[in-house]
Design a protein around this motif. Structure first.
Motif, mmCIF file in Angstrom:
data_model
loop_
_atom_site.group_PDB
_atom_site.id
_atom_site.type_symbol
_atom_site.label_atom_id
_atom_site.label_comp_id
_atom_site.label_asym_id
_atom_site.label_seq_id
_atom_site.Cartn_x
_atom_site.Cartn_y
_atom_site.Cartn_z
ATOM 1 N N MET A 1 0.853 -1.204 0.000
ATOM 2 C CA MET A 1 0.000 0.000 0.000
ATOM 3 C C MET A 1 0.874 1.233 0.000
ATOM 4 O O MET A 1 1.747 1.389 0.863
ATOM 5 C CB MET A 1 -0.851 -0.062 1.262
ATOM 6 C CG MET A 1 -2.151 0.694 1.227
ATOM 7 S SD MET A 1 -3.262 0.397 -0.155
ATOM 8 C CE MET A 1 -3.461 -1.378 -0.108
ATOM 9 N N PRO A 2 0.707 2.140 -0.960
ATOM 10 C CA PRO A 2 1.589 3.313 -1.000
ATOM 11 C C PRO A 2 1.364 4.213 0.210
ATOM 12 O O PRO A 2 0.243 4.359 0.687
ATOM 13 C CB PRO A 2 1.174 4.028 -2.288
ATOM 14 C CG PRO A 2 -0.180 3.511 -2.611
ATOM 15 C CD PRO A 2 -0.279 2.140 -2.035
ATOM 16 N N PRO A 89 -14.945 -8.057 23.528
ATOM 17 C CA PRO A 89 -15.240 -9.483 23.419
ATOM 18 C C PRO A 89 -14.687 -10.264 24.607
ATOM 19 O O PRO A 89 -13.605 -9.964 25.108
ATOM 20 C CB PRO A 89 -14.562 -9.893 22.117
ATOM 21 C CG PRO A 89 -13.575 -8.832 21.827
ATOM 22 C CD PRO A 89 -14.035 -7.583 22.496
ATOM 23 N N VAL A 90 -15.465 -11.202 25.075
ATOM 24 C CA VAL A 90 -15.026 -12.053 26.178
ATOM 25 C C VAL A 90 -14.518 -13.368 25.574
ATOM 26 O O VAL A 90 -15.290 -14.087 24.960
ATOM 27 C CB VAL A 90 -16.196 -12.356 27.130
ATOM 28 C CG1 VAL A 90 -15.699 -13.116 28.342
ATOM 29 C CG2 VAL A 90 -16.884 -11.069 27.531
ATOM 30 N N PRO A 91 -13.228 -13.638 25.720
ATOM 31 C CA PRO A 91 -12.704 -14.869 25.110
ATOM 32 C C PRO A 91 -13.339 -16.093 25.753
ATOM 33 O O PRO A 91 -13.604 -16.115 26.948
ATOM 34 C CB PRO A 91 -11.206 -14.817 25.423
ATOM 35 C CG PRO A 91 -10.936 -13.436 25.900
ATOM 36 C CD PRO A 91 -12.210 -12.898 26.449
ATOM 37 N N GLU A 92 -13.608 -17.089 24.906
ATOM 38 C CA GLU A 92 -14.062 -18.370 25.434
ATOM 39 C C GLU A 92 -12.931 -19.354 25.251
ATOM 40 O O GLU A 92 -12.167 -19.238 24.304
ATOM 41 C CB GLU A 92 -15.304 -18.842 24.670
ATOM 42 C CG GLU A 92 -16.543 -18.083 25.110
ATOM 43 C CD GLU A 92 -17.752 -18.420 24.248
ATOM 44 O OE1 GLU A 92 -17.773 -19.509 23.655
ATOM 45 O OE2 GLU A 92 -18.654 -17.583 24.187
ATOM 46 N N ASP A 330 -20.432 -23.383 -0.194
ATOM 47 C CA ASP A 330 -19.556 -22.266 -0.556
ATOM 48 C C ASP A 330 -18.828 -22.550 -1.860
ATOM 49 O O ASP A 330 -18.658 -23.693 -2.265
ATOM 50 C CB ASP A 330 -18.561 -21.976 0.560
ATOM 51 C CG ASP A 330 -17.759 -23.186 0.947
ATOM 52 O OD1 ASP A 330 -16.598 -23.041 1.294
ATOM 53 O OD2 ASP A 330 -18.309 -24.304 0.880
ATOM 54 N N ALA A 331 -18.416 -21.458 -2.502
ATOM 55 C CA ALA A 331 -17.791 -21.570 -3.818
ATOM 56 C C ALA A 331 -16.486 -22.346 -3.746
ATOM 57 O O ALA A 331 -16.109 -23.034 -4.687
ATOM 58 C CB ALA A 331 -17.537 -20.174 -4.371
ATOM 59 N N GLU A 332 -15.803 -22.253 -2.605
ATOM 60 C CA GLU A 332 -14.500 -22.904 -2.532
ATOM 61 C C GLU A 332 -14.636 -24.420 -2.628
ATOM 62 O O GLU A 332 -13.833 -25.084 -3.267
ATOM 63 C CB GLU A 332 -13.811 -22.520 -1.220
ATOM 64 C CG GLU A 332 -12.316 -22.603 -1.334
ATOM 65 C CD GLU A 332 -11.660 -22.638 0.020
ATOM 66 O OE1 GLU A 332 -12.346 -22.496 1.039
ATOM 67 O OE2 GLU A 332 -10.437 -22.840 0.042
ATOM 68 N N SER B 135 -17.599 -8.306 17.810
ATOM 69 C CA SER B 135 -18.411 -8.247 19.014
ATOM 70 C C SER B 135 -19.366 -7.059 18.962
ATOM 71 O O SER B 135 -20.530 -7.156 19.371
ATOM 72 C CB SER B 135 -17.480 -8.171 20.228
ATOM 73 O OG SER B 135 -18.160 -7.724 21.341
ATOM 74 N N TRP B 141 -18.373 -14.772 20.498
ATOM 75 C CA TRP B 141 -16.949 -15.074 20.354
ATOM 76 C C TRP B 141 -16.727 -16.288 19.448
ATOM 77 O O TRP B 141 -15.786 -16.331 18.665
ATOM 78 C CB TRP B 141 -16.368 -15.340 21.743
ATOM 79 C CG TRP B 141 -14.931 -15.746 21.744
ATOM 80 C CD1 TRP B 141 -14.452 -17.025 21.721
ATOM 81 C CD2 TRP B 141 -13.792 -14.885 21.757
ATOM 82 N NE1 TRP B 141 -13.077 -17.011 21.713
ATOM 83 C CE2 TRP B 141 -12.649 -15.704 21.751
ATOM 84 C CE3 TRP B 141 -13.632 -13.498 21.792
ATOM 85 C CZ2 TRP B 141 -11.357 -15.187 21.763
ATOM 86 C CZ3 TRP B 141 -12.334 -12.982 21.804
ATOM 87 C CH2 TRP B 141 -11.232 -13.822 21.786
#
Lengths: 365, 266
Positions: A1-2, A89-92, A330-332, B135, B141
């Motif tokens: 990216m310039p 966000p609360v990590p799980e 999905d396309a993939e 979030s 999550w």
């Protein structure tokens, strides 16, 4: 990216006793200049901040969570920090992942199980194909002849040019290479036997099957897979149409009908190519080539060669259709299944050809 | 984005003048004018085939119009240098109808894509910011590491919104934000749009068929008909318009139901 296309935001960072003083733009473009969040700072002085985005607000929310006090925020900025803090966000806990040797064993085990599952599923599709043939014989009205003819054109007639040209060139190559070797023994005439036996027995049908596997298996997977993605196949089921009858039967049956025809044409094209090269290179006239061919080459070779064609056809068709039915949403996965169906079809054709060779050798044909 | 940003002439962030778009011989827009003001939520409505999505695509430069000018932040879309265009694209976000997520990437990686243009942004920081946006768009999550094909339609829309918001744009374009969502999900999405507009000071342009969405979040409504913007105004203004299509649209049985539920919410 310039560098010219990044906004020119500037941020000044200063640390006083237990306080972090920030001024300028606190945005995603400047966030890398900030010190890591730690519990050493008890105060963040922000009255000089004139630009704040969610990335900056995220940093401030993290600071506040770590115990620092935010001072000097404008009202709108404070509101943004509150919104971001509420959305942090609360990590799980991540599920346990095996590592090292266990991961290797795990992967190997899964792959082995997958192979057997694939084979079982192929057997299932062969069974469904046979069942739909029987059903078509009992209820001929359910079978669409138009569809069969259409697929005969798609897989047979349209493959004719490439198959013919390929076989013709293989004949030329065989004659050319054979001539070079056999001339040193003065056994030029045996080039006829070399060409006829190798082409009629093996190469004509094998190479045709490989070309068709590449051409048709991918087309089958792509067309059925696209229908699967558009939920067309589910729609068929709800309308009382059996996808086995409507999709798989005409496609595979068309291959079973067309592959022997293509194989026969490839045999002829190969012989013509071989005869032409023998004439040019060794001076064996077409008449002499024909006489030698009829006298010395048993018609068994042609029967042995062409008898493999329907088996190849069923395998190519089933692999192509099954891969199409397995396309996900999905396309993939459409791309993955298309390329894997071609690889599987070509591999299966070669393995089956080897099995046939052993079989015919034992039987003595 | 909070704080002072250079604003265009007056306070219109988007100005469309005399827009003409054509597909072959079929004219979609003929001399269309539209203004979008800073900080408002503008709803674009119109019958099927009146070119609502086409208008959206023309504004963001995905489609070259046959005539007219489109100015965003005072800059004419269409004759910008590559650098200027990149700068402009960074100031808006687009959410497509079905999210248009990259199917080969997880949700988190999808949201990271726009963040990758930021130089010197470390991997850990980028992931953390992407997760924050996910979030904020109201996804749990567990959605971070899922692939788009594993998500429901509503979750894909939310992930698309998170990606559109990744670089804190000033304008967000939403194409049918609530189409195909159940009423509860659509309601939540409406609230999310208003909430994000209030906290991030966004300008939102949304194309919709959903009368509930129009009642719940739009400050102004632009009606597309007869190849131009027939009328713009608040919901109350719309009720006064006596053009047959507009009257039918805002006085039909569905409109009454939506209006009553809108009043109850207030």
């Amino acid at each position: 990216m310039p560098a010219t296309s990044t906004p020119s935001h500037s941020l000044t960072v200063a640390t006083e006793a237990e306080a972090l003083v920030l001024a300028g733009a606190l945005t995603v473009w400047t966030i890398d200049k900030l010190p890591a969040v730690s519990d050493r700072q008890t105060r963040v002085e922000l009255s000089g901040v004139d630009l704040l985005d969610t990335a900056g607000a995220w940093y401030l929310a993290c600071q506040r969570q770590a115990g620092a006090e935010l001072q000097g925020l404008a009202e709108a900025q404070a509101r943004l920090v509150d919104v971001v803090a509420a959305a942090l966000p609360v990590p799980e806990p991540a599920p346990l992942v095996a590592a090292g040797l266990r991961a290797f064993l795990d992967r190997t085990g899964r792959n082995v199980v997958d192979i057997f599952r694939n084979l079982a599923e192929l057997a299932e599709y062969v069974g469904r194909f046979i069942a739909s043939i029987v059903r078509a014989l009992r209820h001929p009205s359910e079978f669409s002849l138009t569809s069969l003819v259409h697929h005969c054109e798609e897989t047979g007639i349209k493959a004719l040019p490439v198959v013919t040209l390929m076989a013709f060139l293989i004949g030329i190559v065989l004659a050319f290479q054979g001539a070079a070797q056999l001339r040193s023994f003065g056994a030029e005439i045996f080039v006829v036997d070399l060409i006829s036996i190798s082409i009629l027995r093996e190469l004509g049908i094998l190479l045709t099957a490989i070309v068709v596997a590449g051409r048709t298996a991918s087309a089958l997977t792509a067309s059925i897979g696209a229908m699967k993605m558009q939920e067309e196949i589910d729609a068929m089921r709800t309308l009382g149409l059996d996808p086995d009858m409507v999709l798989i039967l005409p496609r595979v049956l068309a291959l079973v009908l067309m592959l022997p025809v293509l194989g026969l044409i490839a045999d002829v094209a190969g012989l013509v190519g071989g005869a032409l090269m023998s004439w040019v290179e060794l001076g064996i006239s077409p008449a002499m080539f024909t006489t030698r061919l009829v006298a010395e080459t048993s018609v068994d070779n042609v029967i042995v060669g062409l008898s493999k064609a329907p088996v190849f056809a069923v395998v190519i068709g089933i692999i192509g259709c099954r891969a199409g039915m397995q396309v996900q949403n999905d396309a993939e996965s459409l791309g993955t299944m298309t390329s894997s169906s071609v690889v599987q079809a070509i591999f299966a054709v070669i393995v089956i050809d080897a099995l046939f060779s052993i079989f015919f050798a034992e039987v003595g044909l | 984005m909070t704080g002072g940003t250079a604003s265009g002439p007056a306070d219109n962030v988007i100005e469309v003048r005399g827009l003409i778009t054509r597909f072959g011989t079929h004219t979609v827009h003929d001399g269309l004018d539209l203004d979008v003001r800073r900080g408002e939520i503008l709803g674009i409505v119109g019958g099927s085939g009146t070119g609502k999505s086409v208008l959206l695509r023309a504004i963001v430069g995905l489609l070259q119009p046959q005539g007219g000018t489109i100015r965003v932040f005072g800059k004419t879309v269409g004759d910008l240098s590559v650098d200027d265009r990149q700068m402009l694209e960074r100031r808006w976000g687009v959410m497509f109808q079905d999210g248009a997520l990259f199917s080969a990437l997880t949700v988190c990686e999808n949201v990271e894509v726009p963040l990758r243009v930021v130089p010197d942004l470390g991997d850990a920081l980028r992931v953390a910011l992407a997760r924050l946006k996910i979030s904020m768009a109201g996804l749990p999550w567990t959605a971070n590491d899922k692939y788009p094909s594993d998500l429901s339609g509503g979750m894909r829309k939310r992930a698309g919104l998170a990606r559109a918001l990744a670089l804190d744009p000033e304008i967000v374009f939403l194409d049918e934000p609530t189409a195909g969502l159940d009423p509860i999900g659509a309601d939540a999405f409406d609230r999310l749009i208003v909430e994000l507009r209030d906290s991030l000071e966004l300008t939102v342009v949304l194309v919709t068929h959903d009368l509930d969405t129009l009642h719940a979040c739009c400050d102004r409504i632009a009606v597309l008909a007869e190849k131009k913007v027939l009328t713009t105004g608040t919901m109350a203004d719309m009720m006064q318009v006596d053009h047959p299509w507009v009257h039918e649209y805002f006085h039909g049985p569905r409109a009454h139901a939506a209006m009553q539920s809108g009043r109850r919410k207030e």
